[in-house]
Write a protein that holds these residues in place. Structure first.
Motif, PDB file in Angstrom:
ATOM      1  N   ARG A 172      22.194  71.304 100.991  1.00 21.73           N
ATOM      2  CA  ARG A 172      23.613  70.962 100.897  1.00 21.73           C
ATOM      3  C   ARG A 172      23.817  69.729 100.017  1.00 21.73           C
ATOM      4  O   ARG A 172      24.744  69.664  99.219  1.00 21.73           O
ATOM      5  CB  ARG A 172      24.181  70.715 102.293  1.00 21.73           C
ATOM      6  CG  ARG A 172      24.391  71.976 103.074  1.00 21.73           C
ATOM      7  CD  ARG A 172      25.095  71.714 104.407  1.00 21.73           C
ATOM      8  NE  ARG A 172      25.169  72.943 105.171  1.00 21.73           N
ATOM      9  CZ  ARG A 172      24.295  73.293 106.114  1.00 21.73           C
ATOM     10  NH1 ARG A 172      23.293  72.480 106.429  1.00 21.73           N
ATOM     11  NH2 ARG A 172      24.416  74.435 106.742  1.00 21.73           N
ATOM     12  N   ALA A 173      22.941  68.734 100.175  1.00 26.31           N
ATOM     13  CA  ALA A 173      23.072  67.494  99.412  1.00 26.31           C
ATOM     14  C   ALA A 173      22.900  67.725  97.918  1.00 26.31           C
ATOM     15  O   ALA A 173      23.617  67.154  97.104  1.00 26.31           O
ATOM     16  CB  ALA A 173      22.053  66.466  99.903  1.00 26.31           C
ATOM     17  N   MET A 174      21.950  68.566  97.546  1.00 32.76           N
ATOM     18  CA  MET A 174      21.660  68.787  96.134  1.00 32.76           C
ATOM     19  C   MET A 174      22.394  69.989  95.549  1.00 32.76           C
ATOM     20  O   MET A 174      22.352  70.225  94.355  1.00 32.76           O
ATOM     21  CB  MET A 174      20.152  68.991  95.936  1.00 32.76           C
ATOM     22  CG  MET A 174      19.328  67.757  96.232  1.00 32.76           C
ATOM     23  SD  MET A 174      19.603  66.471  95.010  1.00 32.76           S
ATOM     24  CE  MET A 174      20.356  65.204  96.002  1.00 32.76           C
ATOM     25  N   GLY A 175      23.100  70.738  96.387  1.00 28.06           N
ATOM     26  CA  GLY A 175      23.771  71.944  95.930  1.00 28.06           C
ATOM     27  C   GLY A 175      24.998  71.699  95.079  1.00 28.06           C
ATOM     28  O   GLY A 175      25.375  72.521  94.259  1.00 28.06           O
ATOM     29  N   GLU A 176      25.618  70.560  95.259  1.00 28.46           N
ATOM     30  CA  GLU A 176      26.811  70.234  94.480  1.00 28.46           C
ATOM     31  C   GLU A 176      26.440  69.171  93.450  1.00 28.46           C
ATOM     32  O   GLU A 176      25.983  68.080  93.799  1.00 28.46           O
ATOM     33  CB  GLU A 176      27.911  69.708  95.410  1.00 28.46           C
ATOM     34  CG  GLU A 176      29.222  69.458  94.700  1.00 28.46           C
ATOM     35  CD  GLU A 176      30.264  68.881  95.638  1.00 28.46           C
ATOM     36  OE1 GLU A 176      31.057  68.063  95.150  1.00 28.46           O
ATOM     37  OE2 GLU A 176      30.265  69.233  96.821  1.00 28.46           O
ATOM     38  N   LYS A 177      26.633  69.472  92.193  1.00 32.39           N
ATOM     39  CA  LYS A 177      26.163  68.619  91.108  1.00 32.39           C
ATOM     40  C   LYS A 177      26.743  67.207  91.162  1.00 32.39           C
ATOM     41  O   LYS A 177      26.020  66.226  91.015  1.00 32.39           O
ATOM     42  CB  LYS A 177      26.487  69.273  89.771  1.00 32.39           C
ATOM     43  CG  LYS A 177      25.840  68.627  88.595  1.00 32.39           C
ATOM     44  CD  LYS A 177      26.099  69.432  87.334  1.00 32.39           C
ATOM     45  CE  LYS A 177      25.381  68.851  86.154  1.00 32.39           C
ATOM     46  NZ  LYS A 177      25.568  69.647  84.958  1.00 32.39           N
ATOM     47  N   ALA A 178      28.031  67.091  91.395  1.00 38.03           N
ATOM     48  CA  ALA A 178      28.663  65.766  91.413  1.00 38.03           C
ATOM     49  C   ALA A 178      28.134  64.923  92.577  1.00 38.03           C
ATOM     50  O   ALA A 178      27.845  63.727  92.417  1.00 38.03           O
ATOM     51  CB  ALA A 178      30.179  65.908  91.515  1.00 38.03           C
ATOM     52  N   GLN A 179      27.986  65.537  93.727  1.00 31.65           N
ATOM     53  CA  GLN A 179      27.464  64.824  94.893  1.00 31.65           C
ATOM     54  C   GLN A 179      26.005  64.411  94.671  1.00 31.65           C
ATOM     55  O   GLN A 179      25.610  63.300  95.007  1.00 31.65           O
ATOM     56  CB  GLN A 179      27.578  65.690  96.154  1.00 31.65           C
ATOM     57  CG  GLN A 179      27.108  65.005  97.413  1.00 31.65           C
ATOM     58  CD  GLN A 179      28.007  63.847  97.812  1.00 31.65           C
ATOM     59  OE1 GLN A 179      29.194  63.837  97.534  1.00 31.65           O
ATOM     60  NE2 GLN A 179      27.421  62.855  98.442  1.00 31.65           N
ATOM     61  N   ALA A 180      25.221  65.292  94.099  1.00 34.58           N
ATOM     62  CA  ALA A 180      23.812  64.984  93.815  1.00 34.58           C
ATOM     63  C   ALA A 180      23.710  63.807  92.853  1.00 34.58           C
ATOM     64  O   ALA A 180      22.870  62.922  93.021  1.00 34.58           O
ATOM     65  CB  ALA A 180      23.117  66.211  93.244  1.00 34.58           C
ATOM     66  N   ARG A 181      24.587  63.772  91.853  1.00 33.05           N
ATOM     67  CA  ARG A 181      24.591  62.663  90.900  1.00 33.05           C
ATOM     68  C   ARG A 181      24.920  61.346  91.595  1.00 33.05           C
ATOM     69  O   ARG A 181      24.311  60.319  91.323  1.00 33.05           O
ATOM     70  CB  ARG A 181      25.587  62.963  89.770  1.00 33.05           C
ATOM     71  CG  ARG A 181      25.542  61.921  88.667  1.00 33.05           C
ATOM     72  CD  ARG A 181      26.445  62.290  87.503  1.00 33.05           C
ATOM     73  NE  ARG A 181      25.844  63.440  86.816  1.00 33.05           N
ATOM     74  CZ  ARG A 181      26.536  64.458  86.342  1.00 33.05           C
ATOM     75  NH1 ARG A 181      27.820  64.500  86.453  1.00 33.05           N
ATOM     76  NH2 ARG A 181      25.914  65.437  85.715  1.00 33.05           N
ATOM     77  N   ARG A 182      25.890  61.372  92.535  1.00 37.69           N
ATOM     78  CA  ARG A 182      26.233  60.153  93.279  1.00 37.69           C
ATOM     79  C   ARG A 182      25.057  59.670  94.122  1.00 37.69           C
ATOM     80  O   ARG A 182      24.778  58.486  94.190  1.00 37.69           O
ATOM     81  CB  ARG A 182      27.456  60.389  94.154  1.00 37.69           C
ATOM     82  CG  ARG A 182      28.775  60.318  93.384  1.00 37.69           C
ATOM     83  CD  ARG A 182      29.956  60.219  94.346  1.00 37.69           C
ATOM     84  NE  ARG A 182      30.122  61.431  95.139  1.00 37.69           N
ATOM     85  CZ  ARG A 182      30.788  62.508  94.746  1.00 37.69           C
ATOM     86  NH1 ARG A 182      31.384  62.523  93.571  1.00 37.69           N
ATOM     87  NH2 ARG A 182      30.911  63.557  95.534  1.00 37.69           N
ATOM     88  N   TYR A 183      24.348  60.602  94.741  1.00 37.88           N
ATOM     89  CA  TYR A 183      23.164  60.227  95.517  1.00 37.88           C
ATOM     90  C   TYR A 183      22.142  59.519  94.632  1.00 37.88           C
ATOM     91  O   TYR A 183      21.545  58.518  95.014  1.00 37.88           O
ATOM     92  CB  TYR A 183      22.507  61.448  96.157  1.00 37.88           C
ATOM     93  CG  TYR A 183      23.164  61.941  97.415  1.00 37.88           C
ATOM     94  CD1 TYR A 183      23.448  61.080  98.470  1.00 37.88           C
ATOM     95  CD2 TYR A 183      23.489  63.278  97.543  1.00 37.88           C
ATOM     96  CE1 TYR A 183      24.046  61.548  99.631  1.00 37.88           C
ATOM     97  CE2 TYR A 183      24.095  63.750  98.710  1.00 37.88           C
ATOM     98  CZ  TYR A 183      24.361  62.887  99.739  1.00 37.88           C
ATOM     99  OH  TYR A 183      24.947  63.351 100.875  1.00 37.88           O
TER     100      TYR A 183
END
Length: 188
Positions: A172-183
């Motif tokens: 789930r954390a890495m599935g969305e590109k924008a969220q993964a970039r923020r992480y």
């Protein structure tokens, strides 16, 4: 893939009771494991628990039979590796794949019906039923189909089976590109 590795400190170099610390390989994703961004702690500090402990506890559960929830060459490859490790393998097949060569590479093959992928290989309920019927202890998704589906991974875990793959939280954390970039930016 490497995961967090426990490495005990050398007791000869520390005058107090040694503690265990977590060190992470460079490929550990900070989105999954927040410890990656922290410097190593002093040996006198309390050990930092690894956030992957809960997810990895299921990884170490012993199993003897693996259902491979896919079709074609990937099933043959996964089956070959699993059998080399002494595991029994279970293949599933749709009506269209009933004569496929990958069925011969596994110890058992179960029909899951359907002519199309959406009616067979993408049907979570049919795959979980096949795992139960075959006596499988674990599910390997192969690639494609449901291999990147966090809901399928969670359903497998909820059914009491071992999911062979990344934990649903990491998917789930890495599935969305924008969220993964923020992480990644938060991790430095």
């Amino acid at each position: 893939r490497q995961r967090c590795v426990r490495q005990p400190r050398d007791p000869a170099n520390t005058p107090h009771k040694p503690t265990r610390h977590w060190t992470l390989p460079p490929i550990c994703l900070p989105a999954v494991c927040a410890v990656a961004a922290r410097p190593k702690a002093c040996p006198r500090d309390k050990p930092t628990p690894c956030p992957l402990d809960a997810a990895m506890s299921q990884t170490f559960k012993r199993f003897g039979r693996v259902l491979i929830a896919n079709r074609g060459e990937i099933v043959s490859r996964v089956a070959r590796s699993a059998q080399a490790m002494g595991l029994q393998t279970v293949a599933v097949y749709s009506n269209a794949d009933r004569l496929s060569p990958h069925l011969h590479s596994c110890n058992t093959a179960l029909p899951i019906g359907g002519e199309h992928a959406k009616d067979s290989y993408l049907s979570v309920s049919k795959l979980l039923q096949a795992a139960t019927d075959s006596g499988a202890d674990a599910v390997h998704p192969g690639y494609g189909f449901l291999s990147e589906n966090a809901d399928f991974a969670q359903a497998v875990s909820d059914a009491g089976l071992v999911w062979i793959g990344p934990p649903p939280s990491a998917m789930r954390a890495m599935g969305e590109k924008a969220q993964a970039r923020r992480y990644m930016q938060d991790a430095g």
